[in-house]
Design a protein around this motif. Structure first.
Motif, short mmCIF file in Angstrom:
data_model
loop_
_atom_site.label_atom_id
_atom_site.label_comp_id
_atom_site.label_asym_id
_atom_site.label_seq_id
_atom_site.Cartn_x
_atom_site.Cartn_y
_atom_site.Cartn_z
N SER A 229 -10.58 0.92 1.48
CA SER A 229 -9.85 1.36 0.37
C SER A 229 -8.88 0.65 -0.16
CB SER A 229 -9.33 2.77 0.50
OG SER A 229 -8.54 3.44 -0.40
N GLY A 230 -7.96 0.02 0.65
CA GLY A 230 -6.63 -0.66 0.46
C GLY A 230 -6.74 -1.94 -0.22
N LYS A 231 -7.87 -2.69 0.20
CA LYS A 231 -8.25 -4.11 0.10
C LYS A 231 -9.26 -4.25 -0.89
CE LYS A 231 -6.52 -7.17 1.93
NZ LYS A 231 -5.45 -8.15 1.44
N ALA A 232 -10.85 -3.83 -0.37
CA ALA A 232 -11.94 -3.93 -1.29
C ALA A 232 -12.03 -3.46 -2.38
CB ALA A 232 -12.98 -3.73 -0.26
N ARG A 233 -11.38 -2.19 -2.42
CA ARG A 233 -11.41 -1.12 -3.82
C ARG A 233 -10.39 -1.95 -4.85
NH1 ARG A 233 -11.48 5.23 -3.64
NH2 ARG A 233 -9.59 4.84 -2.84
N GLY B 123 -11.90 -1.38 14.10
CA GLY B 123 -12.00 -0.74 12.58
C GLY B 123 -11.19 -1.67 11.45
N THR B 124 -9.90 -2.28 11.95
CA THR B 124 -9.24 -3.16 11.04
C THR B 124 -10.13 -4.46 10.74
OG1 THR B 124 -7.16 -1.91 11.49
CG2 THR B 124 -7.09 -4.25 10.43
N ALA B 125 -10.41 -4.88 11.95
CA ALA B 125 -11.14 -6.21 11.55
C ALA B 125 -12.77 -6.17 10.69
CB ALA B 125 -11.65 -6.77 13.20
N LEU B 126 -13.11 -4.86 11.29
CA LEU B 126 -14.62 -4.89 10.39
C LEU B 126 -14.38 -4.52 8.93
CD1 LEU B 126 -16.63 -2.67 12.88
CD2 LEU B 126 -17.00 -5.06 12.39
N GLY B 127 -12.98 -3.72 8.57
CA GLY B 127 -12.92 -3.34 7.24
C GLY B 127 -12.51 -4.49 6.45
N TYR B 128 -11.88 -5.50 7.20
CA TYR B 128 -11.23 -6.82 6.55
C TYR B 128 -12.44 -7.70 6.35
CZ TYR B 128 -8.80 -11.05 5.56
OH TYR B 128 -8.38 -12.20 4.80
N LEU B 129 -13.45 -7.91 7.23
CA LEU B 129 -14.67 -8.59 7.07
C LEU B 129 -15.55 -8.07 5.96
CD1 LEU B 129 -16.74 -10.70 8.07
CD2 LEU B 129 -17.71 -9.25 9.38
N THR B 130 -15.55 -6.69 5.91
CA THR B 130 -16.16 -6.17 4.66
C THR B 130 -15.54 -6.40 3.30
OG1 THR B 130 -17.09 -4.25 6.12
CG2 THR B 130 -17.07 -3.92 3.59
N GLN C 34 -10.79 8.35 0.07
CA GLN C 34 -9.94 9.20 -0.94
C GLN C 34 -8.69 9.40 -0.89
OE1 GLN C 34 -11.86 13.16 -0.27
NE2 GLN C 34 -13.83 12.62 -0.60
N LEU C 35 -7.95 8.72 0.24
CA LEU C 35 -6.41 8.58 0.08
C LEU C 35 -6.13 7.56 -0.77
CD1 LEU C 35 -5.97 9.04 4.16
CD2 LEU C 35 -5.34 10.52 2.24
N ASP C 36 -4.96 8.09 -1.22
CA ASP C 36 -3.99 7.12 -2.18
C ASP C 36 -3.06 6.21 -1.11
OD1 ASP C 36 -2.08 5.76 -3.63
OD2 ASP C 36 -2.47 7.26 -5.24
N LEU C 37 -3.52 5.04 -0.83
CA LEU C 37 -2.56 4.49 0.03
C LEU C 37 -1.31 3.89 -0.37
CD1 LEU C 37 -4.87 1.60 1.37
CD2 LEU C 37 -4.61 3.76 2.22
N THR C 38 -0.95 4.20 -1.51
CA THR C 38 0.63 3.97 -1.95
C THR C 38 1.31 5.29 -1.49
OG1 THR C 38 -0.09 2.64 -3.78
CG2 THR C 38 1.90 3.73 -4.02
N GLN C 39 0.60 6.49 -1.71
CA GLN C 39 1.39 7.69 -1.44
C GLN C 39 1.20 7.96 -0.03
OE1 GLN C 39 -0.97 10.64 -3.86
NE2 GLN C 39 0.49 10.29 -5.54
N LEU C 40 0.03 7.47 0.75
CA LEU C 40 0.06 7.51 2.16
C LEU C 40 1.08 6.78 2.78
CD1 LEU C 40 -1.51 8.58 4.61
CD2 LEU C 40 -2.95 6.64 4.81
N TRP C 41 1.37 5.53 2.31
CA TRP C 41 2.52 4.73 2.71
C TRP C 41 3.57 5.50 2.84
CZ3 TRP C 41 3.24 0.71 5.74
CH2 TRP C 41 4.41 0.02 5.87
N HIS C 42 4.18 6.09 1.51
CA HIS C 42 5.37 6.80 1.41
C HIS C 42 5.55 8.14 2.34
CE1 HIS C 42 5.57 5.50 -3.04
NE2 HIS C 42 5.82 4.48 -2.29
N LEU D 135 -9.60 3.02 5.60
CA LEU D 135 -8.41 2.60 4.86
C LEU D 135 -8.32 1.14 4.56
CD1 LEU D 135 -5.79 4.50 7.35
CD2 LEU D 135 -6.68 5.07 4.92
N MET D 136 -9.12 0.28 5.27
CA MET D 136 -9.00 -1.12 4.97
C MET D 136 -9.92 -1.49 3.66
SD MET D 136 -7.84 -4.26 5.51
CE MET D 136 -7.22 -4.05 7.22
#
Length: 444
Positions: A293-297, A239-246, A107-115, A290-291
Motif C-alpha cells: 500500500s505504501g510503496k507499490a500503490r 512480510g516487509t521483505a516480501l512486500g518490498y520484493l513485490t 485500505q489504510l491511509d498510511l499518512t494518517q496511520l503514521w500520524h 502495508l508495504m
C-alpha cells in the motif's frame, strides 16, 4: 440440566466419521449461497450493515435448525453433517485471515496511520497484553466463584484469544455517521496489529505451556518472551521483505491484471511461508500489505491499476466477511451447549468489557501524560472494540485432548463474539452521534 440430548457425543462422532463424503466445493457452494441470500435480506429488508445483518440471520437460522432438529432427527443429522464438515481453524486462521488482513492493510491511509502510530502501536501491543492478563485472572476467579473450575493457563489462553478487536462492522457504522477519518484509521490500524499480537501471544502461550519449562501451569517468562519475539519480529521482517520484493517487481510491469495477481500471490504465499517457518503469519501479511500500500500503490501503480486493485480487494473482503459471519452463526449447531457453558459465556461478557476498558484507559492516560494525542476517547475505543472471527478461530485451534476446557472456552468465546457484534455493533452508531453532538463533529 444439559441443554442438548445426552446422546450428542455419540451422534457427533458418527457424523464426523461421515463428513468426508461431502465434497468441499459443495460445502463452499452452500455457504456462498446462504451468504448471498442473507446479504440480500440484510440490505433490502433489515437495512443493517451487511456483517451485522448476516450475523443476525445466521443465528436465527441456526436456532431454527435446532428447533426443527428436535422434532425431525434426520433433518438435524444433515444439518450437523454440513456444519461438522467445516474445519474452522484451517479455513479462518490458516486461510481467510490472510485475505482479510491484507485487504485491511491496503485500505489504510498510511499518512494518517503514521500520524496515529503512537496510539495504534500502544493500543495494539500494550493494551492487548494487559487485557490478556486482566481477562485471564478475572475469568478464572469469576468461574471459581460460580463453581466452574479452570486452570490459569486456559484462562490466559482465553484472554489472549478474546483481547484482539475486530472493527469490521463498526467501521461501516463510523462511515454512516460521518466519524473523522483519524478515528477510523485508529480503530482499523489497532485491529490489524492487535490481531497479529493476540495470535502471537496465544500461540506462544499454547506452545510453551506444553513444555517442561512451565511452572505451576504457566510458561517460563524467558521461553515465552523469546518465542514471542521470534514469531512477531520474524513475521514483520518476512512480510516487509516480501512486500518490498513485490513492489520492485510491480515497477517492472504495466498491466493491472499482472499487478493485482502479484498482490494476491504475496498475500497467500507469504502467509503460507510464515506458517511453515513458524513465524507470525498475521503480522507477516499485515506488514506485506502495508508495504504494498505504501510503496507499490503510491510509486509503482497507475491510477487505473489502483482502481482495479481496490475494487478487487474490496470485493474479496466483502465475500470473505459474509461467509465468515455466516460460519460464526452456523458454528452454534455443533457446540455442545450446557448450563455451565452458557454461564461461563455470560460471565465472560462483563469480564472482557472491563478488561478492554481498563487496558484502554491505562494506555490513553499514559499517552496523555507523555503529551501524545489519542483521537478516540475511552468510551468509543472500549465499546467499538468488537470481537470477531480471529477469536473463534483461535478457540477452535485449542487441543482436543482436554475437551471440557476446550468446549468451555469455545462457548465463552462465541457468546462474547455474538454480544459484541449484535449489541455493541448495533449501538455504536447512537453512541457516536451523542458524542459528536457533545464534542463537535471533528472528534469523538
Amino acid at each position: 440440566m444439559p441443554l442438548v440430548d445426552p446422546d450428542w457425543t455419540g451422534r457427533k462422532s458418527s457424523i464426523v466419521e461421515k463428513v468426508h463424503t461431502m465434497p468441499s466445493f459443495a460445502l463452499l457452494s452452500v455457504l456462498v449461497a446462504l451468504g448471498a441470500l442473507f446479504s440480500f435480506l440484510s440490505y433490502r429488508v433489515l437495512r443493517l450493515p451487511t456483517t451485522i445483518g448476516t450475523m443476525l440471520l445466521s443465528l436465527a437460522a441456526a436456532f431454527a435448525l435446532i428447533l426443527v432438529g428436535r422434532t425431525v432427527p434426520v433433518f438435524r443429522a444433515h444439518a450437523d453433517l454440513l456444519v461438522a464438515g467445516i474445519d474452522f481453524n484451517q479455513m479462518v486462521l490458516h486461510g481467510m485471515l490472510a485475505f482479510l488482513l491484507f485487504a485491511g492493510a491496503l485500505q489504510l491511509d498510511l499518512t494518517q496511520l503514521w500520524h496515529e502510530r503512537i496510539s495504534v502501536l500502544s493500543l495494539s501491543i500494550f493494551a492487548t497484553a494487559l487485557s490478556t492478563v486482566i481477562v485471564g485472572f478475572l475469568f478464572k476467579s469469576a468461574l471459581y466463584l460460580a463453581g466452574i473450575p479452570i486452570g490459569i493457563t486456559e484462562a490466559l489462553l482465553f484472554g489472549a484469544l478474546i483481547s484482539p478487536t475486530d472493527p469490521i462492522a463498526v467501521l461501516e457504522m463510523l462511515q454512516r455517521v460521518g466519524a473523522p477519518a483519524e478515528l477510523k484509521v485508529q480503530l482499523a490500524g489497532e485491529s490489524l496489529f492487535n490481531d497479529g499480537v493476540g495470535a502471537v501471544i496465544f500461540v506462544a502461550l499454547l506452545s510453551t505451556s506444553t513444555t517442561s519449562s512451565t511452572l505451576h501451569g504457566l510458561p517460563s517468562p524467558t521461553a515465552f518472551g523469546a518465542l514471542l519475539l521470534l514469531q512477531a519480529g520474524g513475521g514483520i521482517v518476512l512480510g516487509t521483505a516480501l512486500g518490498y520484493l513485490t513492489y520492485r517487481l510491480i515497477r517492472m510491469v504495466d498491466s493491472y491484471r499482472v499487478e493485482v495477481m502479484m498482490t494476491l500471490a504475496v498475500a497467500m504465499g507469504g502467509y503460507v511461508l510464515a506458517d511453515e517457518l513458524h513465524l507470525s503469519a498475521p503480522l507477516e501479511v499485515v506488514a506485506a500489505g502495508l508495504m504494498v500500500s505504501g510503496k507499490a500503490r503510491r510509486f509503482a501503480m497507475s491510477s487505473a491499476t489502483c482502481d482495479h486493485l481496490e475494487s478487487f480487494w474490496e470485493m474479496l473482503d466483502d465475500i470473505m466477511n459474509v461467509v465468515l459471519f455466516l460460519l460464526l452463526g452456523l458454528q452454534l449447531l455443533v457446540l455442545p451447549l450446557s448450563l455451565s457453558l452458557l454461564t461461563a459465556g455470560l460471565i465472560a461478557i462483563p469480564v472482557v468489557l472491563f478488561a478492554r476498558l481498563a487496558s484502554v484507559t491505562a494506555v490513553v492516560r499514559t499517552l496523555a501524560v507523555c503529551r501524545q494525542r489519542v483521537t478516540g476517547n475511552v468510551m468509543v475505543l472500549t465499546w467499538g472494540g468488537l470481537r470477531g472471527a480471529l477469536a473463534v478461530a483461535l478457540a477452535l485451534s485449542l487441543p482436543r485432548e482436554r475437551e471440557a476446557e476446550r468446549d468451555l472456552l469455545l462457548a465463552a468465546t462465541y457468546v462474547v463474539v455474538v454480544f459484541s457484534i449484535l449489541v455493541q455493533g448495533l449501538t455504536i452508531s447512537p453512541l457516536l452521534r451523542r458524542l459528536q453532538a457533545r464534542l463537535g463533529s471533528t472528534s469523538c
